[in-house]
Write a protein that holds these residues in place. Structure first.
Motif, PDB file in Angstrom:
ATOM      1  N   ILE A  14     -31.796 113.464 -46.977  1.00  0.00           N
ATOM      2  CA  ILE A  14     -32.241 114.247 -45.815  1.00  0.00           C
ATOM      3  C   ILE A  14     -33.768 114.400 -45.843  1.00  0.00           C
ATOM      4  CG2 ILE A  14     -32.057 116.473 -44.611  1.00  0.00           C
ATOM      5  CD1 ILE A  14     -29.177 116.630 -45.695  1.00  0.00           C
ATOM      6  N   TYR A  15     -34.332 114.467 -47.043  1.00  0.00           N
ATOM      7  CA  TYR A  15     -35.790 114.496 -47.174  1.00  0.00           C
ATOM      8  C   TYR A  15     -36.392 113.270 -46.474  1.00  0.00           C
ATOM      9  CZ  TYR A  15     -40.459 114.834 -49.239  1.00  0.00           C
ATOM     10  OH  TYR A  15     -41.814 114.943 -49.417  1.00  0.00           O
ATOM     11  N   THR A  16     -35.774 112.101 -46.707  1.00  0.00           N
ATOM     12  CA  THR A  16     -36.272 110.860 -46.093  1.00  0.00           C
ATOM     13  C   THR A  16     -36.133 110.911 -44.581  1.00  0.00           C
ATOM     14  OG1 THR A  16     -35.443 109.739 -48.077  1.00  0.00           O
ATOM     15  CG2 THR A  16     -36.174 108.335 -46.280  1.00  0.00           C
ATOM     16  N   VAL A  17     -34.983 111.408 -44.089  1.00  0.00           N
ATOM     17  CA  VAL A  17     -34.765 111.496 -42.641  1.00  0.00           C
ATOM     18  C   VAL A  17     -35.891 112.311 -41.995  1.00  0.00           C
ATOM     19  CG1 VAL A  17     -33.206 112.256 -40.784  1.00  0.00           C
ATOM     20  CG2 VAL A  17     -32.242 111.507 -42.946  1.00  0.00           C
ATOM     21  N   LEU A  18     -36.084 113.526 -42.498  1.00  0.00           N
ATOM     22  CA  LEU A  18     -37.033 114.450 -41.876  1.00  0.00           C
ATOM     23  C   LEU A  18     -38.475 114.001 -42.077  1.00  0.00           C
ATOM     24  CD1 LEU A  18     -34.435 116.078 -41.661  1.00  0.00           C
ATOM     25  CD2 LEU A  18     -35.667 118.085 -42.426  1.00  0.00           C
ATOM     26  N   SER A  19     -38.795 113.566 -43.289  1.00  0.00           N
ATOM     27  CA  SER A  19     -40.200 113.256 -43.590  1.00  0.00           C
ATOM     28  C   SER A  19     -40.666 111.981 -42.899  1.00  0.00           C
ATOM     29  CB  SER A  19     -40.421 113.146 -45.105  1.00  0.00           C
ATOM     30  OG  SER A  19     -39.689 112.061 -45.635  1.00  0.00           O
ATOM     31  N   THR A  20     -39.750 111.046 -42.617  1.00  0.00           N
ATOM     32  CA  THR A  20     -40.176 109.824 -41.913  1.00  0.00           C
ATOM     33  C   THR A  20     -40.154 110.027 -40.393  1.00  0.00           C
ATOM     34  OG1 THR A  20     -37.934 108.903 -41.998  1.00  0.00           O
ATOM     35  CG2 THR A  20     -39.443 108.249 -43.755  1.00  0.00           C
ATOM     36  N   ARG A  21     -39.279 110.921 -39.910  1.00  0.00           N
ATOM     37  CA  ARG A  21     -39.212 111.165 -38.464  1.00  0.00           C
ATOM     38  C   ARG A  21     -40.378 112.035 -37.974  1.00  0.00           C
ATOM     39  NH1 ARG A  21     -36.395 115.443 -36.739  1.00  0.00           N
ATOM     40  NH2 ARG A  21     -34.590 115.161 -38.096  1.00  0.00           N
ATOM     41  N   ALA A  22     -40.944 112.829 -38.881  1.00  0.00           N
ATOM     42  CA  ALA A  22     -41.946 113.830 -38.491  1.00  0.00           C
ATOM     43  C   ALA A  22     -43.113 113.237 -37.706  1.00  0.00           C
ATOM     44  CB  ALA A  22     -42.472 114.539 -39.735  1.00  0.00           C
ATOM     45  N   LYS A  23     -43.600 112.077 -38.127  1.00  0.00           N
ATOM     46  CA  LYS A  23     -44.786 111.511 -37.462  1.00  0.00           C
ATOM     47  C   LYS A  23     -44.494 111.169 -35.999  1.00  0.00           C
ATOM     48  CE  LYS A  23     -48.577 108.276 -37.775  1.00  0.00           C
ATOM     49  NZ  LYS A  23     -48.560 108.061 -36.325  1.00  0.00           N
ATOM     50  N   THR A  24     -43.315 110.584 -35.752  1.00  0.00           N
ATOM     51  CA  THR A  24     -42.953 110.224 -34.373  1.00  0.00           C
ATOM     52  C   THR A  24     -42.936 111.470 -33.488  1.00  0.00           C
ATOM     53  OG1 THR A  24     -41.643 108.412 -35.258  1.00  0.00           O
ATOM     54  CG2 THR A  24     -41.212 109.016 -32.983  1.00  0.00           C
TER      55      THR A  24
END
Length: 550
Positions: free
Chosen positions: A25-35
């Motif tokens: 979930i860390y990966t989901v949120l941290s990679t989506r944040a920039k978009t």
């Protein structure tokens, strides 16, 4: 005329893994944040647990210029918060909240939850209380900021992730009816529990009663908060079609939208840097194998691997180990194979004998004692990987064509042996294998193909199903991903398909391998967040439309 989709002015999003690296979930949120920050800038605010106390979180950068007066006001009123930025691409605002003070009023909070939503907290144990108190504190943060920023005239979303944030979402729904609520389950507690307890999940899915199974498996409280959050969220979402079916059958409510997990590939090196890093990674892996096994490995050695959380059956680590055992005995295999199992176990310390060899720069022709593990474990006699290797008589003998190396620690660049981060290891592989039995999405195969490493996965992983959808048929290794059909009962067949695929890959020409690597790369680009953010727009629209009606 088509209705214009509603998009939020403000998004509050909470998860136990905000500024707290635990799992996918860390990966989901941290990679989506920039978009998202590219779209709404600092009107995206993440809320995470303050697990660090006086220490500094490695993922969080305090910034007193952000929400300065609110931070002072909240702390003065007893809501203990730290405001700053999450140190990830996009640098979104993050609020870390101390949830420990709420343990004192735990019973009062649970009573209110029972009276309003019939959430059963009576059977709670383990991490339930900690998660619930964080969730409650996150709800208070949203309520507090909503009034402080005067957001009543704005379109506001509260997006909660996993059962750990359910209580707070119900609190927001109750206190702030104008806020649109979204809840995403990344895996159901009951589905994971059925699979983890060696019960057949898929063939019997429609026969299971979620409430009854929760009682049998002693997870009534987690199942209860999940169920009530699902039924009360304005938009109930999950990450793959597989989990959507599971939600419908076990929670009893169909999801409103499937939100597949995208990612940003800005961590993948380009051009000459990529080539250099790949060479370095291969050199380190070949050296590690020489130091353990006492045999030299040539440049044409096939490096394969599996990684992820240590869920022995759910992640298919058992299948991978069995496949390597059968590969060892397959006469058609012409290349040497080094197979890495990179899953963090109950690790004790790096092996001093291995460390000494590894740092010496010498080449060795004698094996170390126990040449299959890089770190000693706290309990060497009770470990699934080691037990299975012993049972299958896999001892990495000098004459073995397949050598299996268990790296039982987090590859964070500071493991004490190869001291190399995970991404700088994966780039050196030729093939990765993720034969999951229970995998709602699956970031590990997605990361693999982003590094141009073709992978083998199953159609019980959301990513495998997605890869098939892109092709319009079962994806093959030439496409960059080999998706194997997996059921509750075809374990042995899956093992053989993995073995046969590795044999096939080892015989492919340089041009064929190059093409498979290019196809893997091409597929990964179809999963970037700018491709997937449209699903979120749909969820925001559903939630805001319902909130407007209220």
């Amino acid at each position: 005329m088509e209705k214009k989709m509603l998009f939020p002015d403000y998004i509050f999003e909470s998860s136990w893994e905000v500024c707290n690296k635990v799992g996918g979930i860390y990966t989901v949120l941290s990679t989506r944040a920039k978009t998202l920050t590219d779209i709404i800038r600092d009107r995206l605010i993440f809320i995470g647990p303050d697990c660090w106390g006086e220490k500094q979180s490695p993922y969080f950068r305090p910034d007193s210029s952000l929400l300065e007066n609110w931070e002072k006001k909240a702390n003065a009123e007893g809501l203990k918060v730290k405001v700053g930025r999450w140190d990830i691409p996009g640098k979104p605002i993050a609020v870390l909240v101390d949830f420990k003070p709420y343990f004192d009023k735990k019973n009062e909070i649970y009573t209110s939850l029972w009276e309003k939503y019939q959430v059963d907290s009576l059977h709670a144990y383990g991490d339930y209380d900690e998660a619930s108190m964080f969730s409650y504190a996150a709800g208070l943060v949203v309520e507090n900021l909503y009034y402080y920023l005067n957001l009543a005239p704005q379109k506001v979303i509260y997006h909660a992730n996993e059962w750990m944030t359910g209580l707070g979402m119900l609190y927001v729904k109750d206190k702030l009816p104008k806020v649109g609520t979204i809840w995403t389950t990344h895996a159901t507690s009951i589905g994971r529990s059925i699979a983890g307890n060696n019960k057949p999940l898929y063939d019997y899915l429609w026969c299971y009663n979620g409430d009854q199974m929760a009682e049998e498996l002693n997870i009534q409280s987690k199942h209860s908060i999940e169920k009530q959050t699902a039924f009360n969220a304005d938009a109930f979402t999950t990450v793959s079609d597989i989990t959507a079916t599971e939600c419908h059958e076990l929670i009893g409510k169909p999801v409103d939208v499937v939100l597949p997990n995208g990612f940003e590939n800005d961590f993948v090196p380009k051009g000459a840097t990529f080539t250099k890093k790949r060479k370095e990674a291969r050199k380190k892996i070949l050296r590690l194998a020489n130091c353990l096994v006492g045999r030299e490995f040539g440049d044409d050695t096939l490096i394969v691997g599996t990684s992820g959380r240590y869920e022995f059956r759910n992640k298919g680590i058992d299948v991978f180990t069995e496949a390597m055992n059968r590969l060892l005995r397959d006469d058609r295999l012409e290349k040497q194979v080094i197979a890495l199992i990179e899953v963090p176990a109950w690790v004790g310390s790096p092996r001093e004998d291995l460390k000494e060899r590894y740092l010496s720069g010498k080449t060795f022709d004698t094996p170390l004692e126990f040449p299959m593990v890089t770190h000693w474990l706290n309990d060497m006699s009770h470990d699934n990987v080691i037990d299975m290797m012993k049972y299958l008589n896999m001892w990495n003998r000098k004459e073995d064509k397949v050598v299996v190396i268990f790296i039982p620690c987090y590859l964070n660049g500071d493991d004490g042996i190869i001291n190399t981060p995970y991404y700088d290891v994966i780039i050196g592989k030729d093939l990765s294998v993720y034969p999951s039995y229970y995998e709602p999405w699956g970031y590990t195969p997605l990361e693999s193909v982003a590094f141009k490493v073709p992978c083998i996965t199953t159609d019980l992983a959301g990513f495998g199903v997605w890869a098939n959808t892109i092709k319009g048929a079962y994806s093959e290794i030439e496409d960059g991903v080999k998706t194997i059909h997996r059921t509750d009962y075809n374990y042995s067949e899956v093992v053989d398909v993995i073995k046969d695929t590795i044999v096939k890959f080892s015989k492919m020409s340089e041009a064929q391998v190059k093409k498979a690597r290019a196809n893997a790369d091409k597929l990964s680009k179809k999963a970037l967040w700018n491709e997937f953010i449209g699903y979120y727009r749909k969820a925001y629209d559903i939630a805001l439309t319902k909130a407007n009606k209220r």
